[in-house]
Write a protein that holds these residues in place. Structure first.
Motif, PDB file in Angstrom:
ATOM      1  N   ARG A  64       0.860  -1.111  -0.129  1.00  0.00           N
ATOM      2  CA  ARG A  64      -0.027  -0.205   0.068  1.00  0.00           C
ATOM      3  C   ARG A  64       0.795   1.205   0.078  1.00  0.00           C
ATOM      4  O   ARG A  64       0.195   2.217  -0.580  1.00  0.00           O
ATOM      5  N   LEU A  65       2.135   1.312   0.545  1.00  0.00           N
ATOM      6  CA  LEU A  65       2.877   2.239   0.445  1.00  0.00           C
ATOM      7  C   LEU A  65       3.448   2.794  -0.739  1.00  0.00           C
ATOM      8  O   LEU A  65       3.667   3.683  -0.908  1.00  0.00           O
ATOM      9  N   VAL A  66       3.748   1.408  -1.336  1.00  0.00           N
ATOM     10  CA  VAL A  66       4.169   1.730  -2.848  1.00  0.00           C
ATOM     11  C   VAL A  66       3.374   2.499  -3.743  1.00  0.00           C
ATOM     12  O   VAL A  66       3.400   3.278  -4.493  1.00  0.00           O
ATOM     13  N   VAL A  67       1.894   1.922  -3.544  1.00  0.00           N
ATOM     14  CA  VAL A  67       0.864   2.554  -4.276  1.00  0.00           C
ATOM     15  C   VAL A  67       0.737   3.785  -3.963  1.00  0.00           C
ATOM     16  O   VAL A  67       0.493   4.833  -4.923  1.00  0.00           O
ATOM     17  N   LEU A  68       0.808   4.390  -2.772  1.00  0.00           N
ATOM     18  CA  LEU A  68       0.661   5.743  -2.388  1.00  0.00           C
ATOM     19  C   LEU A  68       1.701   6.597  -2.511  1.00  0.00           C
ATOM     20  O   LEU A  68       1.941   7.932  -2.090  1.00  0.00           O
ATOM     21  N   GLN A  69       2.973   5.892  -3.042  1.00  0.00           N
ATOM     22  CA  GLN A  69       4.231   6.572  -3.057  1.00  0.00           C
ATOM     23  C   GLN A  69       4.805   7.190  -1.826  1.00  0.00           C
ATOM     24  O   GLN A  69       5.199   8.253  -1.920  1.00  0.00           O
ATOM     25  N   VAL A  70       4.566   6.385  -0.665  1.00  0.00           N
ATOM     26  CA  VAL A  70       5.231   6.897   0.569  1.00  0.00           C
ATOM     27  C   VAL A  70       6.470   6.217   0.799  1.00  0.00           C
ATOM     28  O   VAL A  70       6.770   4.881   0.477  1.00  0.00           O
ATOM     29  N   PRO A  71       7.558   6.925   0.766  1.00  0.00           N
ATOM     30  CA  PRO A  71       8.923   6.334   0.923  1.00  0.00           C
ATOM     31  C   PRO A  71       9.108   5.507   2.227  1.00  0.00           C
ATOM     32  O   PRO A  71       8.669   5.811   3.197  1.00  0.00           O
ATOM     33  N   ALA A  72       9.600   4.250   2.043  1.00  0.00           N
ATOM     34  CA  ALA A  72       9.517   3.260   3.171  1.00  0.00           C
ATOM     35  C   ALA A  72      10.699   2.230   2.764  1.00  0.00           C
ATOM     36  O   ALA A  72      10.757   1.926   1.667  1.00  0.00           O
ATOM     37  N   SER A  73      11.427   1.826   3.726  1.00  0.00           N
ATOM     38  CA  SER A  73      12.333   0.663   3.506  1.00  0.00           C
ATOM     39  C   SER A  73      11.641  -0.603   3.596  1.00  0.00           C
ATOM     40  O   SER A  73      10.627  -0.948   4.290  1.00  0.00           O
ATOM     41  N   LYS A  74      12.254  -1.844   2.936  1.00  0.00           N
ATOM     42  CA  LYS A  74      11.630  -2.932   3.150  1.00  0.00           C
ATOM     43  C   LYS A  74      11.745  -3.507   4.543  1.00  0.00           C
ATOM     44  O   LYS A  74      10.748  -4.292   5.003  1.00  0.00           O
ATOM     45  N   GLU A  75      12.847  -3.489   5.238  1.00  0.00           N
ATOM     46  CA  GLU A  75      13.064  -3.691   6.792  1.00  0.00           C
ATOM     47  C   GLU A  75      13.058  -2.831   7.673  1.00  0.00           C
ATOM     48  O   GLU A  75      13.798  -1.842   7.633  1.00  0.00           O
TER      49      GLU A  75
END
Length: 111
Positions: A2-13
């Motif tokens: 969901r973060l990818v869809v919303l283009q929110v920067p986040a790390s995998k771990e």
């Protein structure tokens, strides 16, 4: 996802150490006898960033040794089987750190 869809920067771990950890402080903690594992360091980061006193359940005594080493001579070590009230009052009055050791399941009402 969901973060990818919303283009929110986040790390995998997620890593608390990478997020709010200070490498110099973490290295000093290890020098001061904190075990060098991610759980201990994450707990130390939480303790370092908290505004209130922590409750540490420490059956192996590792946190106890670390806190004593970090605070040095200014730390007042109290046990509930001694007359601790006056010492606790003085520590609070002068802003000195205190550690209560070997407490039971119930605490004295003065605490």
């Amino acid at each position: 996802e969901r973060l990818v869809v919303l283009q929110v920067p986040a790390s995998k771990e997620f890593s608390l150490q990478a997020c709010i950890g200070d490498a110099v402080k973490m290295r000093q903690w290890v020098i001061d006898y904190l075990p060098n594992d991610s759980l201990s360091i994450d707990n130390a980061i939480i303790l370092d960033n908290s505004r209130r006193w922590p409750l540490m359940i420490d059956p192996q005594g590792q946190a106890n040794k670390w806190v004593k080493k970090m605070n040095g001579e200014s730390l007042k070590v109290l046990r509930l089987n001694m007359n601790y009230v006056r010492e606790l009052e003085n520590a609070i009055q002068f802003g000195n750190p205190v550690i209560l050791e070997n407490i039971e399941e119930t605490l004295d009402a003065i605490l």
